[in-house]
Design an enzyme around this catalytic site. Structure first.
Site, PDB file in Angstrom:
ATOM      1  N   TYR A  98       0.818  -1.203   0.000  1.00  0.00           N
ATOM      2  CA  TYR A  98       0.000   0.000   0.000  1.00  0.00           C
ATOM      3  C   TYR A  98       0.855   1.256   0.000  1.00  0.00           C
ATOM      4  O   TYR A  98       1.890   1.313   0.637  1.00  0.00           O
ATOM      5  CB  TYR A  98      -0.840   0.087   1.281  1.00  0.00           C
ATOM      6  CG  TYR A  98      -1.972  -0.866   1.356  1.00  0.00           C
ATOM      7  CD1 TYR A  98      -2.898  -0.958   0.338  1.00  0.00           C
ATOM      8  CD2 TYR A  98      -2.125  -1.656   2.476  1.00  0.00           C
ATOM      9  CE1 TYR A  98      -3.959  -1.827   0.442  1.00  0.00           C
ATOM     10  CE2 TYR A  98      -3.178  -2.536   2.589  1.00  0.00           C
ATOM     11  CZ  TYR A  98      -4.093  -2.612   1.564  1.00  0.00           C
ATOM     12  OH  TYR A  98      -5.138  -3.465   1.681  1.00  0.00           O
ATOM     13  N   HIS A 121     -13.799   2.137   5.734  1.00  0.00           N
ATOM     14  CA  HIS A 121     -12.490   1.520   5.484  1.00  0.00           C
ATOM     15  C   HIS A 121     -12.043   0.602   6.609  1.00  0.00           C
ATOM     16  O   HIS A 121     -10.945   0.028   6.540  1.00  0.00           O
ATOM     17  CB  HIS A 121     -11.419   2.604   5.270  1.00  0.00           C
ATOM     18  CG  HIS A 121     -11.454   3.188   3.895  1.00  0.00           C
ATOM     19  ND1 HIS A 121     -11.701   4.511   3.644  1.00  0.00           N
ATOM     20  CD2 HIS A 121     -11.297   2.614   2.669  1.00  0.00           C
ATOM     21  CE1 HIS A 121     -11.684   4.743   2.334  1.00  0.00           C
ATOM     22  NE2 HIS A 121     -11.445   3.599   1.724  1.00  0.00           N
ATOM     23  N   ARG A 160      -6.245   7.292  -8.363  1.00  0.00           N
ATOM     24  CA  ARG A 160      -5.331   6.234  -7.946  1.00  0.00           C
ATOM     25  C   ARG A 160      -5.806   4.929  -8.548  1.00  0.00           C
ATOM     26  O   ARG A 160      -6.947   4.816  -8.999  1.00  0.00           O
ATOM     27  CB  ARG A 160      -5.264   6.120  -6.431  1.00  0.00           C
ATOM     28  CG  ARG A 160      -6.523   5.584  -5.795  1.00  0.00           C
ATOM     29  CD  ARG A 160      -6.381   5.516  -4.287  1.00  0.00           C
ATOM     30  NE  ARG A 160      -5.556   4.405  -3.853  1.00  0.00           N
ATOM     31  CZ  ARG A 160      -6.027   3.231  -3.428  1.00  0.00           C
ATOM     32  NH1 ARG A 160      -7.331   3.016  -3.391  1.00  0.00           N
ATOM     33  NH2 ARG A 160      -5.232   2.266  -3.028  1.00  0.00           N
ATOM     34  N   ASN A 207      -6.341   0.760  -7.857  1.00  0.00           N
ATOM     35  CA  ASN A 207      -6.402  -0.305  -6.868  1.00  0.00           C
ATOM     36  C   ASN A 207      -6.583  -1.605  -7.657  1.00  0.00           C
ATOM     37  O   ASN A 207      -6.928  -1.579  -8.836  1.00  0.00           O
ATOM     38  CB  ASN A 207      -7.563  -0.068  -5.906  1.00  0.00           C
ATOM     39  CG  ASN A 207      -7.446  -0.923  -4.666  1.00  0.00           C
ATOM     40  OD1 ASN A 207      -6.412  -1.532  -4.398  1.00  0.00           O
ATOM     41  ND2 ASN A 207      -8.526  -0.983  -3.900  1.00  0.00           N
ATOM     42  N   GLU A 227      -9.074  -1.263 -10.539  1.00  0.00           N
ATOM     43  CA  GLU A 227      -9.997  -0.146 -10.372  1.00  0.00           C
ATOM     44  C   GLU A 227      -9.257   1.165 -10.604  1.00  0.00           C
ATOM     45  O   GLU A 227      -8.258   1.436  -9.937  1.00  0.00           O
ATOM     46  CB  GLU A 227     -10.569  -0.125  -8.947  1.00  0.00           C
ATOM     47  CG  GLU A 227     -11.488  -1.282  -8.650  1.00  0.00           C
ATOM     48  CD  GLU A 227     -11.942  -1.298  -7.202  1.00  0.00           C
ATOM     49  OE1 GLU A 227     -12.804  -2.142  -6.876  1.00  0.00           O
ATOM     50  OE2 GLU A 227     -11.439  -0.487  -6.385  1.00  0.00           O
ATOM     51  N   TYR A 250      -7.053 -10.658   2.359  1.00  0.00           N
ATOM     52  CA  TYR A 250      -8.023  -9.588   2.179  1.00  0.00           C
ATOM     53  C   TYR A 250      -8.545  -9.567   0.751  1.00  0.00           C
ATOM     54  O   TYR A 250      -9.729  -9.343   0.501  1.00  0.00           O
ATOM     55  CB  TYR A 250      -7.381  -8.239   2.525  1.00  0.00           C
ATOM     56  CG  TYR A 250      -8.278  -7.062   2.256  1.00  0.00           C
ATOM     57  CD1 TYR A 250      -9.471  -6.902   2.954  1.00  0.00           C
ATOM     58  CD2 TYR A 250      -7.932  -6.103   1.303  1.00  0.00           C
ATOM     59  CE1 TYR A 250     -10.302  -5.830   2.705  1.00  0.00           C
ATOM     60  CE2 TYR A 250      -8.760  -5.021   1.051  1.00  0.00           C
ATOM     61  CZ  TYR A 250      -9.939  -4.890   1.754  1.00  0.00           C
ATOM     62  OH  TYR A 250     -10.753  -3.817   1.497  1.00  0.00           O
TER      63      TYR A 250
END
Lengths: 321, 349
Positions: free
Chosen positions: B37, B193, B223, B225, B265, B316
């Site tokens: 991340y 989140h 951004r 993802n 994404e 996750y």
């Protein structure tokens, strides 16, 4: 990410004296396109090129957000300020080309409100001009209480009464008329949001009474742009860029940093938005904090400063810039 | 020349494919051979011609099929589209943004004509020609957000900004990677989140919120993802977990290339002018492994990223069960040679 907002090239399309202290300025885009849509409560930062000096002052947009052919601002003349308002009053004429920022809203309506209760003091009326236009256009429920020193200094009071009739209530200091605040705050329907814009003393009074009467903090909205205050000149060392600068008596610390070719981020230039927050590396002297952003603890610990509105007096100051 | 829209499905027989041009424009999300991340946010400005960033709102060959899939999802579950009462103005903001951007980028497919608040919107791929009054909900067949997001690829979350936080108060969410608008509606930034591992400890969300609440009009940001999906299914929602969850047990060494998809994404963030809200379009791009490995650099890099992904992230993202099979399949395409920096394939456009 970058300094400030996108800029707009505008031309002054009209200058209208409103009363002894206030003048209204109209801007249109130089390319004749429509200006960006905005929301009630938004401000723009106006760049004033005054000889060698550049000042950047924020002013609330006061026109209707439904009409973006032009933007209008109202500027109250401040004879003892740093000269921005005097420059606007004396030097800005129709036809002058100027640069303003895109609109930024730090005083937004909470659209969940069942009712919007607005309290304005003096020139603090300007954001409410746009907010009432926005709400009236969509059938919103609002009530405006507006205090001014005298009837003749009640800028736009006539217009507001004409537009909104009994939804507007006027108070004049010279007639000893005062908002019956406790009664007003105690008699609002559930779901009311409170908005206040005016001098610092008024904002503090309203916030204190609202808190004492049990209003949740998230229903109380306020905007107070502190104008940078003039003061004694002082020297600052910028540790990151290795520059030493002098802040003039009529200059803000942020303006002096910019004049040295360093560009910290900024949005409101009025001590509200937090963008230009700067760490203090070391100091020997005392800070004159004028912002509404840092906590009291930040102020006491002398570890941070908001260079847009705050100053320093003493022997030495080193900032992380 | 306009886009040739594909006839394809994202369910049942899964006929979704990318054309060779669309494989090359795929927004591959890894700029190096590992992944962790970061607050990887950058200005959302127009990118190279032929890339997904050629226009700020991208329309591609999957447009018509994706809109048909969205209509099917909504028919089964209307709660995928929700707007709290105070968000209607933001819905009009979004309608204006999407009409303007689609008409600007694809004039052969979309036309917007305005005469004051009388607007005419022509959407040729979907056969729509509507005239309505901007701001008057009664002149549209749906609310403004639903109307325009039934005609725009990607999910859309509209966030209200107040009290120094962002609130998920409206959205159209039918192509999501295992999260639910119905569950998150009304939550603030930290609440929705909460399930994300590792990032809270790194203080990422505090910095991200500070950045997002300061997004300015006229200065959108973006951004990337990513996750992975078995079968080209757009609707991988918690509501339909019983339909897609078991797919993850069906991956075999023989069908990896066809079944396993990288799901990227492209998330962008825009300040809305009238409501002062933020719209957060989440545009989903799918590519099957067989298509992705036609670009040797991407094959080598994806192997290294998936092989070395921290366990928490793999869990996750739901990769645990088929990760070994996928890594073994990708290993055969990784000769160990270095990969060039940057996202693009070696054969750059």
């Amino acid at each position: 990410m970058s300094t400030g907002t996108t800029k707009l090239d505008v031309v002054v399309s009209d200058v209208v004296p409103v009363n002894d202290l206030v003048t209204r300025f109209h801007f249109r885009r130089r390319d004749r396109e429509l200006l960006p849509t905005f929301s009630g409560g938004a401000h723009v930062v106006v760049e004033m090129r005054d000889g060698e000096r550049t000042r950047l002052n924020p002013y609330s947009l006061m026109g209707s957000p439904l009409d973006t052919r032009e933007y209008t601002i109202s500027v109250r003349r401040d004879d003892v300020g740093r000269g921005g308002s005097l420059f606007m009053h004396r030097s800005v004429k129709p036809g002058l080309e100027m640069v303003i920022s895109y609109p930024v809203n730090l005083f937004s309506l909470d659209l969940r409100a069942r009712k919007h209760l607005m309290l304005a003091g003096g020139i603090g009326i300007t954001p409410f001009m746009a907010q009432t236009s926005q709400l009236a256009g969509s059938g919103g429920n609002f009530e405006l209480h507006y205090t001014s020193r005298t009837a003749s200094l009640g800028t736009y009071a006539d217009l507001l009464q004409q537009r909104y009739d009994r939804r507007v209530r006027l108070y004049h200091d010279d007639l000893d008329e005062r908002i019956e605040l406790d009664r007003l705050l105690s008699s609002q329907p559930l779901g009311t949001h409170l908005y206040v814009c005016g001098p610092a003393g008024m904002i503090n009074w309203v916030r204190d009474r609202a808190a004492a009467l049990g209003w949740p903090a998230e229903t109380v909205h306020f905007e107070h742009f502190a104008a940078p205050q003039p003061g004694a000149p002082f020297d600052v060392t910028l540790a990151v860029t290795g520059k030493t600068i002098r802040v003039g008596s009529q200059q803000s610390l942020l303006e002096a940093i910019e004049a040295a070719g360093v560009d910290p981020p900024y949005l409101c230039r009025g001590g509200v938005c937090g963008q230009c927050e700067t760490n203090v590396v070391s100091h020997d002297g005392k800070f004159i904090h004028n912002d509404h952003w840092l906590s009291e603890e930040d102020h006491r610990s002398a570890c941070k400063i908001m260079p847009c509105v705050s100053r320093f007096e003493g022997k030495s100051l080193v900032l992380e810039r | 020349m306009g886009i040739t829209f594909r006839k394809e499905t994202f369910r049942d027989d899964f006929t979704f494919r990318n054309s060779p041009e669309h494989i090359r424009r795929f927004p591959f999300p890894f700029h190096e051979d590992s992944y962790m991340y970061a607050v990887n946010i950058e200005p959302h400005v127009v990118g190279p011609k032929g890339s997904v960033l050629e226009n700020l709102i991208d329309v591609d060959e999957h447009y018509v099929a994706e809109m048909q899939d969205r209509a099917l999802v909504l028919a089964e579950d209307p709660l995928r589209c929700q707007s709290l009462p105070h968000m209607t103005l933001a819905g009009w903001d979004l309608l204006e943004l999407l009409m303007e951007q689609q008409a600007l980028g694809y004039p052969e497919h979309f036309t917007l004509t305005r005469d004051g608040d009388r607007w005419r919107w022509i959407n040729r791929p979907l056969g729509i020609d509507d005239t309505f009054t901007f701001g008057d909900t009664s002149t549209l067949p749906y609310g403004p957000m639903e109307y325009i997001t039934r005609q725009s690829q990607g999910d859309f979350c509209i966030l209200d900004q107040r009290d120094g936080n962002l609130w998920m108060d409206a959205g159209m969410v039918t192509t999501q990677a295992d999260w639910s608008l119905d569950f998150d509606i009304g939550m603030n930034f930290f609440e929705w989140h909460a399930p994300v591992p590792l990032a809270h400890e790194k203080g990422i969300f505090i910095r991200a919120l500070k950045f997002l609440t300061n997004i300015q009009q006229g200065k959108p940001a973006r951004r990337l993802n990513w996750t992975m999906t078995i079968n080209p299914r757009l609707d991988t929602s918690p509501e339909n977990y019983h339909k897609w969850g078991p797919d993850r047990t069906t991956v075999t060494p023989e069908n990896v290339g066809d079944k396993v998809h990288l799901r990227v994404e492209l998330q962008s963030f825009w300040r809305l002018p009238r409501s002062n809200g933020i719209v957060f379009p989440i545009r989903c791009y799918l590519i099957k492994m067989d298509e992705l490995v036609t670009q040797p650099k991407w094959a080598r890099r994806l192997h290294r990223v998936i092989r070395d992904l921290p366990e928490e992230l793999a869990t996750y993202k739901g990769l645990t069960r088929y990760r070994p099979t996928l890594v073994e399949w990708l290993l055969k395409l990784d000769d160990g040679s270095p990969t060039s920096p940057g996202f693009g394939p070696d054969s750059v456009f």
